[in-house]
Design a protein around this motif. Structure first.
Motif, PDB file in Angstrom:
ATOM      1  N   ASP A  50      -5.948 -30.562 -12.023  1.00 57.98           N
ATOM      2  CA  ASP A  50      -5.946 -29.390 -12.898  1.00 57.98           C
ATOM      3  C   ASP A  50      -5.369 -29.678 -14.280  1.00 57.98           C
ATOM      4  O   ASP A  50      -5.786 -29.049 -15.268  1.00 57.98           O
ATOM      5  CB  ASP A  50      -5.158 -28.245 -12.257  1.00 57.98           C
ATOM      6  CG  ASP A  50      -5.856 -27.657 -11.043  1.00 57.98           C
ATOM      7  OD1 ASP A  50      -7.026 -28.022 -10.805  1.00 57.98           O
ATOM      8  OD2 ASP A  50      -5.240 -26.849 -10.335  1.00 57.98           O
ATOM      9  N   HIS A  51      -4.411 -30.589 -14.355  1.00 60.82           N
ATOM     10  CA  HIS A  51      -3.768 -30.867 -15.638  1.00 60.82           C
ATOM     11  C   HIS A  51      -4.024 -32.297 -16.110  1.00 60.82           C
ATOM     12  O   HIS A  51      -3.204 -32.878 -16.837  1.00 60.82           O
ATOM     13  CB  HIS A  51      -2.268 -30.584 -15.525  1.00 60.82           C
ATOM     14  CG  HIS A  51      -1.977 -29.156 -15.176  1.00 60.82           C
ATOM     15  ND1 HIS A  51      -1.952 -28.149 -16.116  1.00 60.82           N
ATOM     16  CD2 HIS A  51      -1.745 -28.559 -13.980  1.00 60.82           C
ATOM     17  CE1 HIS A  51      -1.697 -27.003 -15.516  1.00 60.82           C
ATOM     18  NE2 HIS A  51      -1.566 -27.215 -14.221  1.00 60.82           N
ATOM     19  N   ALA A  52      -5.147 -32.830 -15.710  1.00 63.91           N
ATOM     20  CA  ALA A  52      -5.546 -34.174 -16.154  1.00 63.91           C
ATOM     21  C   ALA A  52      -5.588 -34.230 -17.675  1.00 63.91           C
ATOM     22  O   ALA A  52      -5.989 -33.264 -18.340  1.00 63.91           O
ATOM     23  CB  ALA A  52      -6.912 -34.527 -15.571  1.00 63.91           C
ATOM     24  N   ASP A  53      -5.157 -35.357 -18.198  1.00 65.22           N
ATOM     25  CA  ASP A  53      -5.099 -35.634 -19.641  1.00 65.22           C
ATOM     26  C   ASP A  53      -4.019 -34.828 -20.355  1.00 65.22           C
ATOM     27  O   ASP A  53      -3.938 -34.848 -21.586  1.00 65.22           O
ATOM     28  CB  ASP A  53      -6.467 -35.388 -20.306  1.00 65.22           C
ATOM     29  CG  ASP A  53      -7.566 -36.242 -19.700  1.00 65.22           C
ATOM     30  OD1 ASP A  53      -7.287 -37.423 -19.386  1.00 65.22           O
ATOM     31  OD2 ASP A  53      -8.683 -35.733 -19.497  1.00 65.22           O
ATOM     32  N   VAL A  63       6.440 -27.049  -5.537  1.00 60.10           N
ATOM     33  CA  VAL A  63       7.301 -26.115  -6.250  1.00 60.10           C
ATOM     34  C   VAL A  63       7.468 -26.560  -7.702  1.00 60.10           C
ATOM     35  O   VAL A  63       7.384 -25.751  -8.635  1.00 60.10           O
ATOM     36  CB  VAL A  63       8.670 -25.992  -5.564  1.00 60.10           C
ATOM     37  CG1 VAL A  63       9.634 -25.155  -6.399  1.00 60.10           C
ATOM     38  CG2 VAL A  63       8.516 -25.383  -4.173  1.00 60.10           C
ATOM     39  N   ALA A  64       7.706 -27.849  -7.906  1.00 60.53           N
ATOM     40  CA  ALA A  64       7.880 -28.377  -9.264  1.00 60.53           C
ATOM     41  C   ALA A  64       6.646 -28.108 -10.113  1.00 60.53           C
ATOM     42  O   ALA A  64       6.759 -27.689 -11.280  1.00 60.53           O
ATOM     43  CB  ALA A  64       8.178 -29.875  -9.213  1.00 60.53           C
ATOM     44  N   ALA A  65       5.465 -28.361  -9.554  1.00 60.43           N
ATOM     45  CA  ALA A  65       4.224 -28.154 -10.307  1.00 60.43           C
ATOM     46  C   ALA A  65       4.080 -26.699 -10.724  1.00 60.43           C
ATOM     47  O   ALA A  65       3.676 -26.396 -11.859  1.00 60.43           O
ATOM     48  CB  ALA A  65       3.030 -28.590  -9.458  1.00 60.43           C
ATOM     49  N   ALA A  66       4.424 -25.772  -9.829  1.00 61.40           N
ATOM     50  CA  ALA A  66       4.345 -24.354 -10.178  1.00 61.40           C
ATOM     51  C   ALA A  66       5.331 -24.012 -11.284  1.00 61.40           C
ATOM     52  O   ALA A  66       4.986 -23.287 -12.238  1.00 61.40           O
ATOM     53  CB  ALA A  66       4.624 -23.508  -8.934  1.00 61.40           C
ATOM     54  N   GLY A  96      -6.239 -39.702 -15.602  1.00 58.30           N
ATOM     55  CA  GLY A  96      -5.827 -38.407 -16.117  1.00 58.30           C
ATOM     56  C   GLY A  96      -4.372 -38.357 -16.529  1.00 58.30           C
ATOM     57  O   GLY A  96      -3.889 -37.318 -16.972  1.00 58.30           O
ATOM     58  N   THR A  97      -3.685 -39.496 -16.405  1.00 63.79           N
ATOM     59  CA  THR A  97      -2.286 -39.584 -16.820  1.00 63.79           C
ATOM     60  C   THR A  97      -2.151 -40.551 -17.992  1.00 63.79           C
ATOM     61  O   THR A  97      -2.942 -41.482 -18.142  1.00 63.79           O
ATOM     62  CB  THR A  97      -1.383 -40.065 -15.679  1.00 63.79           C
ATOM     63  OG1 THR A  97      -1.819 -41.357 -15.225  1.00 63.79           O
ATOM     64  CG2 THR A  97      -1.411 -39.092 -14.511  1.00 63.79           C
ATOM     65  N   GLN A  98      -1.138 -40.327 -18.794  1.00 62.11           N
ATOM     66  CA  GLN A  98      -0.829 -41.199 -19.931  1.00 62.11           C
ATOM     67  C   GLN A  98       0.495 -41.904 -19.640  1.00 62.11           C
ATOM     68  O   GLN A  98       1.528 -41.266 -19.564  1.00 62.11           O
ATOM     69  CB  GLN A  98      -0.712 -40.364 -21.206  1.00 62.11           C
ATOM     70  CG  GLN A  98      -0.329 -41.151 -22.442  1.00 62.11           C
ATOM     71  CD  GLN A  98       0.000 -40.231 -23.603  1.00 62.11           C
ATOM     72  OE1 GLN A  98       1.159 -40.060 -23.964  1.00 62.11           O
ATOM     73  NE2 GLN A  98      -1.021 -39.619 -24.190  1.00 62.11           N
ATOM     74  N   LYS A  99       0.440 -43.206 -19.456  1.00 67.53           N
ATOM     75  CA  LYS A  99       1.641 -43.963 -19.094  1.00 67.53           C
ATOM     76  C   LYS A  99       2.440 -44.336 -20.330  1.00 67.53           C
ATOM     77  O   LYS A  99       1.879 -44.799 -21.327  1.00 67.53           O
ATOM     78  CB  LYS A  99       1.259 -45.236 -18.325  1.00 67.53           C
ATOM     79  CG  LYS A  99       2.474 -46.058 -17.891  1.00 67.53           C
ATOM     80  CD  LYS A  99       2.082 -47.207 -16.978  1.00 67.53           C
ATOM     81  CE  LYS A  99       1.486 -48.366 -17.728  1.00 67.53           C
ATOM     82  NZ  LYS A  99       1.281 -49.551 -16.864  1.00 67.53           N
TER      83      LYS A  99
END
Length: 285
Positions: free
Chosen positions: A22-25, A171-174, A41-44
């Motif tokens: 859902d929060h890719a990029d 929980v963290a994601a929410a 979808g992640t930026q390292k």
């Protein structure tokens, strides 16, 4: 942009999974390891929370998952908070420990308490996640399960409502992406209080192994962790965290996972079934 610190660890990696796709990029993952791999979808970003200049890490970030550990919880937390303020971060979700809510004075709880206070004073909207012990700590027993099938762990009389790291991550994601969680603290637990012997009995059924529990001496457990390369000061602090299972509140489940995620937390048996391979193959984790 959301920044995930401790992104290669037990909780951080689960938070990354919970936020994808859902929060890719829109995910920045912090690691000290240049060779660490992350999902698409992640930026390292390769950096250390001990670095003097964290501005490049926080550039464009609006929400932070703060995971600091070891002997540098407060020091690394203060650097991260200062950089977050300068960068205009709007919310911080901090992974703390349940002991903080119950007046514990062990070194790890004391450091997390100091970090929480600094975040409160920062002016940034905050949410504190205070989990009990992780179900995944049972992976440390994999060698004993594969060996003589006797699991040694301290504090036989202790009981904890242990929590699945994936539930912490949910929980963290929410809290990172939804409104309504600012200035709240959540004590995150599983659904049932378990002693070490209870956990071993469940593992015996799930893994179809004739497992037995034997109480370990806390000092011997410290020595074992030191033999694996953990600093003695930190090993002693970890054992003091385990000792909190002797406190009555440790066995009391909360409803906070359900309140945030709208589903019940997973049981230890559920967790064990999904990690059966790792529990039976100590070299795989």
């Amino acid at each position: 942009m959301i920044l995930i610190t401790g992104a290669t660890g037990t909780i951080g990696s689960e938070v990354v999974k919970a936020l994808l796709p859902d929060h890719a990029d829109h995910l920045r993952v912090l690691t000290r390891n240049p060779g660490a791999g992350f999902p698409e979808g992640t930026q390292k970003v390769v950096a250390d929370l001990g670095d003097d200049d964290l501005a490049p890490v926080l550039d464009g970030v609006r929400a932070v998952f703060s995971l600091t550990e070891g002997l540098n919880i407060a020091a690394h937390g203060q650097r991260l908070i200062a950089a977050a303020r300068r960068a205009g971060v709007e919310r911080i979700v901090k992974l703390s420990v349940r002991n903080v809510a119950h007046g514990a004075t062990d070194p790890i709880s004391t450091s997390h308490r100091a970090d929480e206070e600094a975040i409160r004073d920062s002016g940034i909207a905050w949410t504190f996640l205070r989990p009990t012990g992780f179900m995944s700590n049972a992976l440390n027993w994999a060698g004993m399960i594969a060996g003589d099938q006797v699991v040694y762990a301290p504090f036989a009389a202790g009981r904890g409502a242990f929590v699945d790291p994936a539930d912490i991550a949910a929980v963290a994601a929410a809290c990172l992406t939804q409104d309504g969680h600012a200035h709240r603290s959540y004590e995150l637990t599983g659904p049932e209080p378990l002693s070490p012997a209870d956990q071993v009995a469940i593992l015996s059924k799930v893994l179809d192994r004739d497992l037995h529990y034997a109480e370990a001496d806390p000092a011997g457990s410290v020595a074992q962790m030191v033999s694996y390369g953990m600093p003695e000061e930190y090993a002693s602090a970890v054992i003091e965290q385990f000792r909190s299972t002797l406190e009555p509140w440790s066995a009391q489940p909360t409803s906070h996972v359900t309140a945030v995620t709208n589903r019940p937390p997973r049981t230890f048996a559920d967790w064990a079934r999904s990690h059966r391979t790792e529990l039976l193959s100590p070299a795989s984790w």
